[in-house]
Design an enzyme around this catalytic site. Structure first.
Site, mmCIF file in Angstrom:
data_model
loop_
_atom_site.group_PDB
_atom_site.id
_atom_site.type_symbol
_atom_site.label_atom_id
_atom_site.label_comp_id
_atom_site.label_asym_id
_atom_site.label_seq_id
_atom_site.Cartn_x
_atom_site.Cartn_y
_atom_site.Cartn_z
ATOM 1 N N ASP A 206 0.850 -1.185 0.000
ATOM 2 C CA ASP A 206 0.000 0.000 0.000
ATOM 3 C C ASP A 206 0.888 1.237 0.000
ATOM 4 O O ASP A 206 2.092 1.151 -0.174
ATOM 5 C CB ASP A 206 -0.942 -0.030 1.213
ATOM 6 C CG ASP A 206 -0.174 -0.008 2.524
ATOM 7 O OD1 ASP A 206 0.183 1.094 2.966
ATOM 8 O OD2 ASP A 206 0.081 -1.082 3.099
ATOM 9 N N HIS B 204 1.350 -9.377 -2.759
ATOM 10 C CA HIS B 204 0.324 -8.338 -2.626
ATOM 11 C C HIS B 204 0.965 -6.957 -2.770
ATOM 12 O O HIS B 204 1.779 -6.549 -1.952
ATOM 13 C CB HIS B 204 -0.352 -8.467 -1.268
ATOM 14 C CG HIS B 204 -1.421 -7.450 -1.019
ATOM 15 N ND1 HIS B 204 -2.644 -7.508 -1.625
ATOM 16 C CD2 HIS B 204 -1.443 -6.347 -0.239
ATOM 17 C CE1 HIS B 204 -3.389 -6.495 -1.220
ATOM 18 N NE2 HIS B 204 -2.670 -5.765 -0.377
ATOM 19 N N ASP C 116 0.273 -18.152 -3.638
ATOM 20 C CA ASP C 116 0.953 -17.094 -4.396
ATOM 21 C C ASP C 116 -0.083 -16.327 -5.199
ATOM 22 O O ASP C 116 -0.219 -16.520 -6.409
ATOM 23 C CB ASP C 116 2.027 -17.697 -5.303
ATOM 24 C CG ASP C 116 2.807 -16.614 -6.047
ATOM 25 O OD1 ASP C 116 2.843 -15.464 -5.571
ATOM 26 O OD2 ASP C 116 3.367 -16.924 -7.120
ATOM 27 N N GLU D 73 1.997 -11.068 1.247
ATOM 28 C CA GLU D 73 2.349 -9.660 1.195
ATOM 29 C C GLU D 73 3.857 -9.508 1.063
ATOM 30 O O GLU D 73 4.632 -10.393 1.432
ATOM 31 C CB GLU D 73 1.859 -8.955 2.461
ATOM 32 C CG GLU D 73 1.897 -7.437 2.390
ATOM 33 C CD GLU D 73 1.203 -6.805 3.588
ATOM 34 O OE1 GLU D 73 0.914 -5.599 3.524
ATOM 35 O OE2 GLU D 73 0.951 -7.516 4.579
#
Length: 850
Positions: A338, A664, A714, A723
């Site tokens: 993020d 991620h 995955d 992540e």
């Protein structure tokens, strides 16, 4: 809000067929899925006004310039789901241009719990998509939603033959685990341990063969039977071929009719991995454009620099008006997948990155030349500073910027984090993030992270940039004083939307860590007193995984043990570190995977980082004792990360035949958008996670009932298992650097060094060094090297040429440059300058010849 796509591991993918239970006929829960009666009861957001139905296909014109996937949606509500029942969602879809849409089965209530979350990659020709799932709860109000926003250009979405069938066969997680002979897919050091694990039901030993790249058999033997293994849920044998001395590429192991992935055997296998693990941080940088020439395939515009659509990090206010000032917090590293930046996670990450350098200058097998200016893929070449410190500085300057300014109510404290007001969808490049961003309240944990890392920064940067070192020292002492004044400002375990909480209501460990780093750097008695008074000082035992952002005691212990300092009971700290290493070696010995973690059946979120953090403890024990059992423990522990595991998967992108590649991330999102890259080589995936309360929808859908090592997928949507984060790559950088430096072990000459401090005074000291040749051959061109402890420097010398450059002291021309004969010794000495601290000896002195 995470986005998921099952990718290569999805069992019900495009064009797949689904079997149904024989006792019931499937029921289609979708009403008017062929659009024979127009579009009722389907609905669409108000911006999807141009719609047509023709030939059973519903087409909608989607406007451009939408920011998030959910800015344009079509769907159908009130779908009844029954807990424990399995369903198949099937539909045909196409687009006017290739792109992906977010496909959801969810409840239409906040926080929108999800049963299916997929990114369906559409093409200009209609394709059939099929996804199966098992409902975990009774829902009378489930919703099928196609989120079709997040595209700059207008486009057309066409949908047909939509159904949601009951009575489907439950989805089964069946990943490609490759050959049953599981190996380190990168390779094994020539003089290191070489072990593999065979998955087999055989109850007696089976034969194995090691073949070279040309197919020639170079070694044979028999497996050792282990049997049932709880962590993998499988029956296994082990293979030990440590006696092999052959070197080269393309070796394979064959046993029980299976041949492993290829691997190398050699002396220098991990240098590239070490470079890549550290170079990972450059494309994670916030506040700067990433140069395509430096990071090919990863060039991008600067994120969060006050250029639209970013609102930027140049003047960030406090959340809910918690303060009346703004801070310029441009820079630093994006924490994970993020766009948030967190002081406690950034703190342990930058500390571990700085420790890569600190180990290189202090450990007997350390090699600071590998970290020299120009060694990593970063733009700061030519400044004379080791590249790993340049990269650490990028984050360190951000941490300094998070300190509350003088004159404010909580002056000297550090804000806990900065992130978006609301979660954004995937994919989203940093420069395209339109969200307002806020500073979140200061916390004692964040403040002590700043104190600890800034203290470490001060001692490491002092030889290269005295002004920046002084800035770090001042910030560290200011933060320490502020934390003492506000010892219980705890970050909550919950967070406003848009970022992770990183809650921590026990900061005893942070106080210990900060006091340790400040003592190592300053030598002041007050910090030693704080350490001695801490409940963590005496009788400390390392727990599973060594340490983490939430428990940093282990970081303090390792640095107190391995970095030169005058702590009176330092020997006790050394004993604690070595005892911790023994625990992890014991776990390895009882594991057929040589895994020093998870013996209790629990693999936490980010388990791979826990495996690696434990290995840094083992590596520190080797540095402290020279016992090769610890060196070997690090190497066999790395095997698990690089493919010797139940899934036959290397968790480091680009390293091995079968590797994680869909971590991620909002910008390493090739799985969602083929125009975007996968994560760069050297990126660590989080790894198996057995803590079901933390699972994401992808994990919930596929991993129920998994054996611990199998609790991983995955998939870009599986943030709880897959992540990427800055604090997970940090121990990979440490362990890979340790492994890369072991190539020098066999090259150390036969010499013994005694370093004596004969006397000291207020601002100086006198040292004498004796070198003895303990071997049978003369030592020619003898050179010594060590890192000068903090606060000390060479002033003058005799009987040798002694030169200091930064932290490093190099000694040559011992005995006039003549060879040192067997059994003989050379002696030289020097005077040194020092600050008010007691003079201490270097952690180690390395000796090379020839």
């Amino acid at each position: 809000m995470a986005a998921a796509a099952a990718g290569a591991l999805v069992l019900s993918a495009v064009g797949a067929t689904v079997a149904y239970a024989q006792e019931d006929e499937p029921t289609d829960l979708i009403v008017n899925g062929d659009f024979a009666d127009g579009t009722a009861p389907w609905w669409a957001t108000e911006n999807l006004t141009d719609q047509t139905v023709s030939g059973g296909e519903w087409c909608l014109d989607v406007p451009g310039e939408t920011e998030n996937a959910w800015d344009a949606i079509v769907g159908q509500n009130d779908l009844p789901l029954v807990a424990g029942e399995s369903y198949e969602l099937r539909f045909n879809a196409r687009a006017s241009a290739p792109l992906s849409v977010r496909t959801l089965i969810q409840r239409d209530v906040d926080p929108w719990p999800t049963a299916v979350e997929e990114f369906s990659v559409l093409d200009t020709e209609a394709q059939t998509f099929s996804y199966t799932f098992t409902a975990s709860e009774d829902w009378s109000d489930a919703q099928l939603a196609f989120q079709i926003g997040r595209n700059a250009e207008p486009w057309q979405f066409c949908l047909s033959e939509v159904s949601l069938f009951t009575d489907a066969e439950p989805p089964v997680y069946d990943p490609d685990t490759g050959p049953r002979v599981r190996v380190n897919q990168v390779g094994y050091l020539s003089d290191g341990p070489k072990r593999a694990t065979l998955v087999t039901e055989a109850t007696e030993p089976v034969a194995w063969e090691l073949g070279d790249s040309g197919g020639e058999v170079v070694a044979t033997g028999e497996t050792a039977v282990v049997g049932a293994d709880d962590s993998s849920g499988e029956s296994v044998h082990t293979i030990d071929f440590s006696e092999v001395t052959a070197a080269g590429e393309g070796f394979t192991l064959t046993a029980d009719g299976e041949t492993s992935y290829p691997f190398a055997i050699g002396g220098d296998l991990y240098s590239d991995l070490a470079v890549d693990a550290m170079s990972f941080y450059y494309p994670q940088r916030s506040g700067v454009a990433i140069d395509e020439a430096i990071a090919p395939g990863y060039g991008r515009d600067a994120g969060h620099v006050d250029v639209e659509p970013n609102l930027g990090d140049g003047a960030v206010p406090c959340f809910e008006d918690a303060c009346d000032y703004t801070l310029d917090v441009t820079g630093g590293w994006y924490d994970a997948g993020d766009h948030g930046k967190y002081v406690v996670n950034g703190g342990i990450s930058v500390a571990q990155l700085m420790s890569v350098y600190e180990r290189a200058i202090n450990a007997p097998t350390g090699d600071p030349d590998r970290l020299a200016d120009g060694s990593l893929r970063i733009p700061e070449h030519g400044d004379g500073v080791p590249d790993v410190l340049d990269e650490a500085r990028w984050e360190m300057e951000f941490l300094l910027s998070m300190q509350v300014p003088a004159g404010e109510e909580l002056a000297g404290m550090a804000h806990h984090k900065i992130h978006d007001e609301s979660w954004t969808g995937l994919p989203l490049m940093p420069a395209d993030d339109p969200q307002p961003r806020y500073l979140y309240p200061p916390s004692t944990a964040a403040t002590l992270n700043l104190a600890a890392t800034a203290a470490q920064c001060a001692r490491l940067f002092e030889p290269f940039d005295a002004e920046f070192a002084a800035q770090c020292a001042s910030a560290a002492e200011t933060a320490w004083a502020a934390a003492l004044e506000h010892p219980d400002l705890y970050a909550p375990d919950t967070s406003p939307d848009g970022g992770g909480p990183y809650g921590d209501s026990n900061v005893t460990d942070e106080f210990y860590w900060a006091a340790a780093e400040l003592f190592i750097t300053t030598g002041e008695q007050s910090y030693a007193d704080q350490l001695a008074a801490s409940e963590l000082h005496d009788g400390y035992e390392f727990g599973p995984g060594g340490f983490s952002w939430g428990d940093v005691t282990g970081v303090a212990k390792i640095n107190l043990a391995t970095v030169p300092n005058a702590l009176p009971d330092r020997d006790m700290i050394v004993e604690q570190v070595v005892a911790g290493a023994e625990v992890y070696l014991g776990e390895q010995e009882s594991s057929p995977w040589d895994l020093g973690y998870g013996s209790n059946g629990t693999f936490d979120w980010g388990s791979n980082s826990a495996v690696l953090n434990a290995l840094t403890v083992v590596g520190a024990a080797y540095d402290l004792t020279g016992d090769r059992r610890y060196r070997d423990g690090v190497l066999v522990g790395l095997d698990y990360i690089l493919g010797r595991n139940a899934l036959g998967n290397s968790y480091v992108t680009g390293y091995g035949s079968h590797t994680s590649e869909n971590q991620h991330s909002r910008w390493y999102a090739n799985q969602l958008d083929p125009s975007l890259p996968n994560p760069p080589a050297g990126t660590l995936a989080g790894g198996p996670n057995t803590v079901t309360s933390t699972w994401d929808p992808v994990a919930q859908r596929w991993l129920t009932g998994c054996a611990p090592q199998w609790c991983y997928i995955d998939d870009i949507g599986s943030w709880s298992t897959n992540e990427l984060t800055v604090n997970w790559n940090a121990p990979l950088a440490q362990v890979a650097s340790f492994a890369a430096e072991q190539v020098a072990v066999a090259q150390s000459p036969s010499c013994e060094v005694e370093y004596r401090i004969n006397g000291s005074w207020t601002d100086g000291f006198n040292a004498q060094v004796v070198v003895v040749n303990t071997g049978d051959e003369p030592l020619e061109d003898l050179t010594l090297r060590w890192a000068m402890p903090t606060g000390q420097s060479v002033a003058s010398s005799w009987s040798a040429e002694v030169v200091q450059d930064g932290h490093l002291v190099t000694v040559s021309k011992l005995g006039g440059g003549y060879p040192l004969q067997p059994g003989q010794q050379y002696t030289f000495g020097f005077t040194g300058d020092k600050d008010a601290r007691a003079a201490v000896k270097p952690a180690s002195v390395t000796c090379t010849a020839g």
